[in-house]
Design a protein around this motif. Structure first.
Motif, PDB file in Angstrom:
ATOM      1  N   SER A 124      13.112   7.119   8.224  1.00  0.00           N
ATOM      2  CA  SER A 124      11.840   7.454   7.594  1.00  0.00           C
ATOM      3  C   SER A 124      10.816   7.878   8.633  1.00  0.00           C
ATOM      4  CB  SER A 124      11.307   6.244   6.826  1.00  0.00           C
ATOM      5  OG  SER A 124      10.923   5.215   7.736  1.00  0.00           O
ATOM      6  N   GLY A 125       9.747   8.511   8.165  1.00  0.00           N
ATOM      7  CA  GLY A 125       8.664   8.865   9.051  1.00  0.00           C
ATOM      8  C   GLY A 125       8.017   7.640   9.684  1.00  0.00           C
ATOM      9  N   GLN A 132       9.414   3.369  16.165  1.00  0.00           N
ATOM     10  CA  GLN A 132      10.492   3.097  17.110  1.00  0.00           C
ATOM     11  C   GLN A 132      10.833   4.246  18.050  1.00  0.00           C
ATOM     12  OE1 GLN A 132      13.932   1.343  15.266  1.00  0.00           O
ATOM     13  NE2 GLN A 132      12.741  -0.105  14.068  1.00  0.00           N
ATOM     14  N   LEU A 133      10.560   5.477  17.667  1.00  0.00           N
ATOM     15  CA  LEU A 133      10.993   6.604  18.502  1.00  0.00           C
ATOM     16  C   LEU A 133       9.852   7.393  19.124  1.00  0.00           C
ATOM     17  CD1 LEU A 133      13.989   7.875  16.386  1.00  0.00           C
ATOM     18  CD2 LEU A 133      14.109   7.101  18.744  1.00  0.00           C
ATOM     19  N   THR A 164      14.048  19.444   7.247  1.00  0.00           N
ATOM     20  CA  THR A 164      12.654  19.457   6.818  1.00  0.00           C
ATOM     21  C   THR A 164      11.955  18.300   7.515  1.00  0.00           C
ATOM     22  OG1 THR A 164      13.176  20.434   4.669  1.00  0.00           O
ATOM     23  CG2 THR A 164      11.087  19.235   4.854  1.00  0.00           C
ATOM     24  N   ILE A 165      10.969  18.592   8.332  1.00  0.00           N
ATOM     25  CA  ILE A 165      10.400  17.564   9.204  1.00  0.00           C
ATOM     26  C   ILE A 165       9.012  17.097   8.762  1.00  0.00           C
ATOM     27  CG2 ILE A 165      11.763  18.316  11.172  1.00  0.00           C
ATOM     28  CD1 ILE A 165       9.210  19.655  12.284  1.00  0.00           C
ATOM     29  N   ASP A 166       8.645  17.380   7.521  1.00  0.00           N
ATOM     30  CA  ASP A 166       7.330  16.959   7.026  1.00  0.00           C
ATOM     31  C   ASP A 166       7.034  15.476   7.249  1.00  0.00           C
ATOM     32  OD1 ASP A 166       7.044  19.576   6.265  1.00  0.00           O
ATOM     33  OD2 ASP A 166       7.332  19.213   4.123  1.00  0.00           O
ATOM     34  N   PRO A 167       7.999  14.550   7.028  1.00  0.00           N
ATOM     35  CA  PRO A 167       7.683  13.126   7.203  1.00  0.00           C
ATOM     36  C   PRO A 167       7.345  12.728   8.636  1.00  0.00           C
ATOM     37  CG  PRO A 167       9.681  13.408   5.889  1.00  0.00           C
ATOM     38  CD  PRO A 167       9.366  14.736   6.498  1.00  0.00           C
ATOM     39  N   TYR A 168       7.665  13.575   9.605  1.00  0.00           N
ATOM     40  CA  TYR A 168       7.510  13.202  11.021  1.00  0.00           C
ATOM     41  C   TYR A 168       6.356  13.948  11.707  1.00  0.00           C
ATOM     42  CZ  TYR A 168      12.219  12.336   9.398  1.00  0.00           C
ATOM     43  OH  TYR A 168      13.291  11.956   8.633  1.00  0.00           O
TER      44      TYR A 168
END
Length: 326
Positions: free
Chosen positions: A248-249, A255-256, A278-282
């Motif tokens: 999840s985002g 953590q990252l 699709t990278i919207d959550p990040y």
């Protein structure tokens, strides 16, 4: 052989770094290189490539152990590939491929994505049907992870093979190795239990990420110093987050993101590769990294939002070749 006395630490000013950008390219796999800015260059750059299986089926070119371990074979193979691409596609406007491999010392994805796992002594196969080297997952136990330390990269046989003592042969170094990324390598070491550790043992997974980060960071800087002993160009790195879509985002930020920021602080130019997800959550987390030099994404991403969050960034969008054909 490499000695610690040969290591070079160079501090490049932001002004110097601003003269370059990170550009993706694809020879025997996707990679990134440092390119000097050119005010006259096209605003839109289309990057495409062919998988190893295409080279084998069309031209009988293979990418076995010799391609990765024997520099002469590596050079000759890349030079042939470059010549073929020039002959078939050289009439396209602004076409560019390769890097004069016949007259350079290339290091184009030697060991492929198995490079960093190999430093942790993972078994590497060079005879996979895909044509890419494959490193078996180590599937470390919880106890092994907690006791894990960065490997001795200076004395490792893989390092000695890929970064021999530089000879004054008049040939420049070309190509890039595949350094992968924190979450990808952590998975190679811990296997699917990595995802359980994210929930049940955050201290353990943080230690694993930290060891992987140190290993990648130190090795990339070692390679950059070997490529450019005089420190005439900015240091650069693209972290591969190929598995980011499996978390999840919120987990990414918790953590990252710390390790993205540590890479950013360590290199003059820093970018993030996310495959074609699709990278919207990040995006909100990534936006905490100032002056991001590279970011790629899938076509489902909210590109307008990307432009708003990263106004100075030229994003890279990965699309299936069939889309262009249609």
């Amino acid at each position: 052989m490499i000695s610690t006395e040969e290591e070079v630490t160079v501090s490049t000013t932001e002004q110097d770094a601003a003269k370059y950008h990170i550009q993706p390219y694809h020879m025997n796999g996707l990679n990134w290189r440092l390119v000097a800015d050119d005010p006259d260059r096209d605003n839109i750059v289309i990057v495409t490539g062919f998988m190893p299986s295409w080279w084998t089926e069309e031209y009988g070119i293979t990418f076995g152990s010799d391609f990765h371990k024997d520099l002469d074979v590596h050079r000759a193979t890349l030079a042939r590939m470059e010549s073929i691409l020039e002959e078939r596609f050289g009439d396209l406007p602004n076409f560019d491929c390769g890097d004069d491999y016949a007259n350079t010392d290339p290091m184009e994805r030697r060991y492929g994505d198995a490079l960093i796992p190999a430093l942790f002594d993972a078994q590497v196969s060079f005879d996979e049907a895909s044509g890419h080297p494959y490193a078996s997952n180590l599937a470390l136990t919880a106890e092994q992870v907690e006791q894990l330390e960065p490997p001795d990269i200076m004395g490792h046989p893989v390092t000695q093979l890929l970064l021999p003592e530089r000879k004054d042969n008049g040939l420049r170094i070309t190509g890039e190795l595949g350094f992968e990324g924190v979450i990808n390598i952590a998975y190679q070491l811990r296997d699917q239990d990595m995802f359980l550790d994210m929930i049940d043992s955050p201290g353990r997974i943080h230690h694993l990420y930290d060891v992987v980060w140190q290993t990648i960071n130190d090795f990339v800087h070692l390679v950059r110093a070997w490529q450019d002993p005089a420190g005439s160009r900015p240091t650069y790195f693209v972290n591969c987050d190929c598995l980011v879509n499996m978390i999840s985002g919120e987990t990414y930020r918790q953590q990252l993101l710390e390790f993205e920021k540590r890479f950013y602080d360590s290199f003059d130019l820093y970018g993030i590769h996310t495959c074609n997800w699709t990278i919207d959550p990040y995006l909100d987390g990534m936006a905490e990294i100032p002056n991001l030099a590279y970011l790629d994404m899938g076509p489902g991403t909210d590109i307008d939002r990307v432009h708003k969050l990263f106004p100075d960034l030229c994003p890279s969008v990965m699309v299936h070749p069939q889309w262009l054909r249609e």
